[in-house]
Design a protein around this motif. Structure first.
Motif, PDB file in Angstrom:
ATOM      1  N   ASN A   1       1.242  -4.888   8.407  1.00 39.64           N
ATOM      2  CA  ASN A   1       2.417  -4.192   7.870  1.00 39.64           C
ATOM      3  C   ASN A   1       2.301  -3.987   6.368  1.00 39.64           C
ATOM      4  O   ASN A   1       2.610  -2.903   5.846  1.00 39.64           O
ATOM      5  CB  ASN A   1       3.695  -4.963   8.204  1.00 39.64           C
ATOM      6  CG  ASN A   1       4.106  -4.758   9.636  1.00 39.64           C
ATOM      7  OD1 ASN A   1       3.812  -3.742  10.234  1.00 39.64           O
ATOM      8  ND2 ASN A   1       4.806  -5.744  10.188  1.00 39.64           N
ATOM      9  N   HIS A   2       1.860  -5.038   5.651  1.00 43.13           N
ATOM     10  CA  HIS A   2       1.697  -4.884   4.198  1.00 43.13           C
ATOM     11  C   HIS A   2       0.618  -3.854   3.871  1.00 43.13           C
ATOM     12  O   HIS A   2       0.770  -3.057   2.944  1.00 43.13           O
ATOM     13  CB  HIS A   2       1.362  -6.234   3.550  1.00 43.13           C
ATOM     14  CG  HIS A   2       2.530  -7.141   3.437  1.00 43.13           C
ATOM     15  ND1 HIS A   2       3.584  -6.895   2.587  1.00 43.13           N
ATOM     16  CD2 HIS A   2       2.837  -8.288   4.088  1.00 43.13           C
ATOM     17  CE1 HIS A   2       4.483  -7.857   2.702  1.00 43.13           C
ATOM     18  NE2 HIS A   2       4.047  -8.721   3.621  1.00 43.13           N
ATOM     19  N   ARG A   3      -0.466  -3.883   4.629  1.00 42.42           N
ATOM     20  CA  ARG A   3      -1.547  -2.917   4.395  1.00 42.42           C
ATOM     21  C   ARG A   3      -1.068  -1.499   4.685  1.00 42.42           C
ATOM     22  O   ARG A   3      -1.378  -0.566   3.939  1.00 42.42           O
ATOM     23  CB  ARG A   3      -2.738  -3.282   5.300  1.00 42.42           C
ATOM     24  CG  ARG A   3      -3.911  -2.383   5.168  1.00 42.42           C
ATOM     25  CD  ARG A   3      -4.685  -2.654   3.925  1.00 42.42           C
ATOM     26  NE  ARG A   3      -5.892  -1.839   3.929  1.00 42.42           N
ATOM     27  CZ  ARG A   3      -6.571  -1.560   2.856  1.00 42.42           C
ATOM     28  NH1 ARG A   3      -6.177  -2.040   1.682  1.00 42.42           N
ATOM     29  NH2 ARG A   3      -7.648  -0.820   2.921  1.00 42.42           N
ATOM     30  N   ASN A   4      -0.289  -1.320   5.726  1.00 45.57           N
ATOM     31  CA  ASN A   4       0.236   0.003   6.065  1.00 45.57           C
ATOM     32  C   ASN A   4       1.187   0.504   4.981  1.00 45.57           C
ATOM     33  O   ASN A   4       1.133   1.678   4.588  1.00 45.57           O
ATOM     34  CB  ASN A   4       0.944  -0.055   7.415  1.00 45.57           C
ATOM     35  CG  ASN A   4       1.400   1.307   7.874  1.00 45.57           C
ATOM     36  OD1 ASN A   4       0.686   2.280   7.716  1.00 45.57           O
ATOM     37  ND2 ASN A   4       2.592   1.376   8.432  1.00 45.57           N
ATOM     38  N   HIS A   5       2.055  -0.394   4.496  1.00 44.05           N
ATOM     39  CA  HIS A   5       2.962   0.015   3.414  1.00 44.05           C
ATOM     40  C   HIS A   5       2.187   0.382   2.152  1.00 44.05           C
ATOM     41  O   HIS A   5       2.539   1.336   1.447  1.00 44.05           O
ATOM     42  CB  HIS A   5       3.976  -1.094   3.113  1.00 44.05           C
ATOM     43  CG  HIS A   5       5.025  -1.235   4.158  1.00 44.05           C
ATOM     44  ND1 HIS A   5       5.932  -0.251   4.451  1.00 44.05           N
ATOM     45  CD2 HIS A   5       5.313  -2.253   5.002  1.00 44.05           C
ATOM     46  CE1 HIS A   5       6.728  -0.648   5.415  1.00 44.05           C
ATOM     47  NE2 HIS A   5       6.368  -1.873   5.780  1.00 44.05           N
ATOM     48  N   TYR A   6       1.119  -0.371   1.874  1.00 42.55           N
ATOM     49  CA  TYR A   6       0.322  -0.065   0.678  1.00 42.55           C
ATOM     50  C   TYR A   6      -0.400   1.277   0.830  1.00 42.55           C
ATOM     51  O   TYR A   6      -0.413   2.095  -0.088  1.00 42.55           O
ATOM     52  CB  TYR A   6      -0.697  -1.180   0.410  1.00 42.55           C
ATOM     53  CG  TYR A   6      -1.646  -0.830  -0.703  1.00 42.55           C
ATOM     54  CD1 TYR A   6      -1.210  -0.816  -2.026  1.00 42.55           C
ATOM     55  CD2 TYR A   6      -2.965  -0.487  -0.439  1.00 42.55           C
ATOM     56  CE1 TYR A   6      -2.075  -0.482  -3.060  1.00 42.55           C
ATOM     57  CE2 TYR A   6      -3.837  -0.149  -1.444  1.00 42.55           C
ATOM     58  CZ  TYR A   6      -3.388  -0.146  -2.764  1.00 42.55           C
ATOM     59  OH  TYR A   6      -4.232   0.200  -3.773  1.00 42.55           O
ATOM     60  N   LEU A   7      -0.993   1.498   2.009  1.00 43.18           N
ATOM     61  CA  LEU A   7      -1.737   2.742   2.205  1.00 43.18           C
ATOM     62  C   LEU A   7      -0.825   3.960   2.196  1.00 43.18           C
ATOM     63  O   LEU A   7      -1.263   5.064   1.848  1.00 43.18           O
ATOM     64  CB  LEU A   7      -2.530   2.689   3.514  1.00 43.18           C
ATOM     65  CG  LEU A   7      -3.698   1.710   3.541  1.00 43.18           C
ATOM     66  CD1 LEU A   7      -4.332   1.700   4.917  1.00 43.18           C
ATOM     67  CD2 LEU A   7      -4.725   2.045   2.473  1.00 43.18           C
ATOM     68  N   ASN A   8       0.438   3.780   2.550  1.00 42.27           N
ATOM     69  CA  ASN A   8       1.378   4.895   2.534  1.00 42.27           C
ATOM     70  C   ASN A   8       2.187   4.961   1.242  1.00 42.27           C
ATOM     71  O   ASN A   8       3.080   5.787   1.127  1.00 42.27           O
ATOM     72  CB  ASN A   8       2.323   4.812   3.734  1.00 42.27           C
ATOM     73  CG  ASN A   8       1.608   5.154   5.017  1.00 42.27           C
ATOM     74  OD1 ASN A   8       0.838   6.097   5.061  1.00 42.27           O
ATOM     75  ND2 ASN A   8       1.848   4.366   6.047  1.00 42.27           N
ATOM     76  N   SER A   9       1.872   4.092   0.295  1.00 40.51           N
ATOM     77  CA  SER A   9       2.556   4.148  -1.004  1.00 40.51           C
ATOM     78  C   SER A   9       1.799   5.101  -1.940  1.00 40.51           C
ATOM     79  O   SER A   9       0.719   5.598  -1.621  1.00 40.51           O
ATOM     80  CB  SER A   9       2.618   2.746  -1.622  1.00 40.51           C
ATOM     81  OG  SER A   9       1.328   2.333  -2.012  1.00 40.51           O
TER      82      SER A   9
ATOM     83  N   ARG B   1      -2.234   5.931  -1.673  1.00 42.61           N
ATOM     84  CA  ARG B   1      -2.681   7.306  -1.463  1.00 42.61           C
ATOM     85  C   ARG B   1      -3.604   7.748  -2.599  1.00 42.61           C
ATOM     86  O   ARG B   1      -4.584   8.451  -2.364  1.00 42.61           O
ATOM     87  CB  ARG B   1      -1.488   8.247  -1.386  1.00 42.61           C
ATOM     88  CG  ARG B   1      -0.722   8.121  -0.087  1.00 42.61           C
ATOM     89  CD  ARG B   1       0.481   9.052  -0.097  1.00 42.61           C
ATOM     90  NE  ARG B   1       1.264   8.889   1.110  1.00 42.61           N
ATOM     91  CZ  ARG B   1       1.163   9.685   2.153  1.00 42.61           C
ATOM     92  NH1 ARG B   1       0.306  10.677   2.143  1.00 42.61           N
ATOM     93  NH2 ARG B   1       1.909   9.482   3.206  1.00 42.61           N
ATOM     94  N   ALA B   2      -3.296   7.284  -3.818  1.00 45.00           N
ATOM     95  CA  ALA B   2      -4.149   7.651  -4.944  1.00 45.00           C
ATOM     96  C   ALA B   2      -5.512   6.978  -4.827  1.00 45.00           C
ATOM     97  O   ALA B   2      -6.543   7.578  -5.162  1.00 45.00           O
ATOM     98  CB  ALA B   2      -3.481   7.259  -6.263  1.00 45.00           C
ATOM     99  N   GLU B   3      -5.552   5.741  -4.325  1.00 42.58           N
ATOM    100  CA  GLU B   3      -6.813   5.021  -4.223  1.00 42.58           C
ATOM    101  C   GLU B   3      -7.708   5.581  -3.124  1.00 42.58           C
ATOM    102  O   GLU B   3      -8.921   5.683  -3.292  1.00 42.58           O
ATOM    103  CB  GLU B   3      -6.531   3.538  -3.952  1.00 42.58           C
ATOM    104  CG  GLU B   3      -7.786   2.691  -3.874  1.00 42.58           C
ATOM    105  CD  GLU B   3      -7.468   1.218  -3.607  1.00 42.58           C
ATOM    106  OE1 GLU B   3      -8.409   0.491  -3.270  1.00 42.58           O
ATOM    107  OE2 GLU B   3      -6.300   0.821  -3.719  1.00 42.58           O
ATOM    108  N   PHE B   4      -7.133   5.950  -1.985  1.00 46.27           N
ATOM    109  CA  PHE B   4      -7.938   6.376  -0.849  1.00 46.27           C
ATOM    110  C   PHE B   4      -7.824   7.884  -0.580  1.00 46.27           C
ATOM    111  O   PHE B   4      -8.182   8.348   0.496  1.00 46.27           O
ATOM    112  CB  PHE B   4      -7.509   5.611   0.412  1.00 46.27           C
ATOM    113  CG  PHE B   4      -7.837   4.153   0.321  1.00 46.27           C
ATOM    114  CD1 PHE B   4      -9.121   3.710   0.530  1.00 46.27           C
ATOM    115  CD2 PHE B   4      -6.850   3.234   0.034  1.00 46.27           C
ATOM    116  CE1 PHE B   4      -9.429   2.372   0.456  1.00 46.27           C
ATOM    117  CE2 PHE B   4      -7.141   1.887  -0.043  1.00 46.27           C
ATOM    118  CZ  PHE B   4      -8.440   1.440   0.168  1.00 46.27           C
TER     119      PHE B   4
END
Length: 108
Positions: free
Chosen positions: A87-95, A99-102
């Motif tokens: 959940n934390h990883r999903n929230h980070y990837l959708n933040s 989005r800027a990192e990946f």
């Protein structure tokens, strides 16, 4: 009165019972009653069907819980932490930062 050979089916291979009737083979209905077995009974009016049920229930639940907890607790803890990480990883990837990192690794 002792049964004749014709009534008992020929030569009687097994002994005749105490009162002159055929007892049958071991394990069959009508065999000799077992000796030395004592049974006791208690009147329904003298019984207390709920005696010690609360006390026994608490300790039986604890015994069963303690016997099983080490089978399911580690898997439950591991599952909780894996879902929390996901959940934390999903929230980070959708933040915005995720989005800027990946952003360059996505192919659309």
């Amino acid at each position: 009165m002792k049964p004749t050979q014709i009534l008992s089916g020929g030569a009687a291979p097994l002994p005749i019972g105490k009162y002159g009737h055929y007892l049958g083979h071991f394990g069959h209905f009508g065999g000799q009653p077992q000796k030395g077995i004592i049974t006791y009974g208690l009147s329904a009016n003298r019984q207390n069907p709920l005696a010690h049920t609360a006390h026994d229930a608490v300790f039986n639940i604890w015994r069963r819980f303690y016997g099983q907890v080490f089978f399911w607790l580690p898997a439950g803890i591991a599952g909780y932490y894996i879902l929390d990480w996901a959940n934390h990883r999903n929230h980070y990837l959708n933040s915005k930062a995720g989005r800027a990192e990946f952003a360059d690794s996505e192919e659309e």
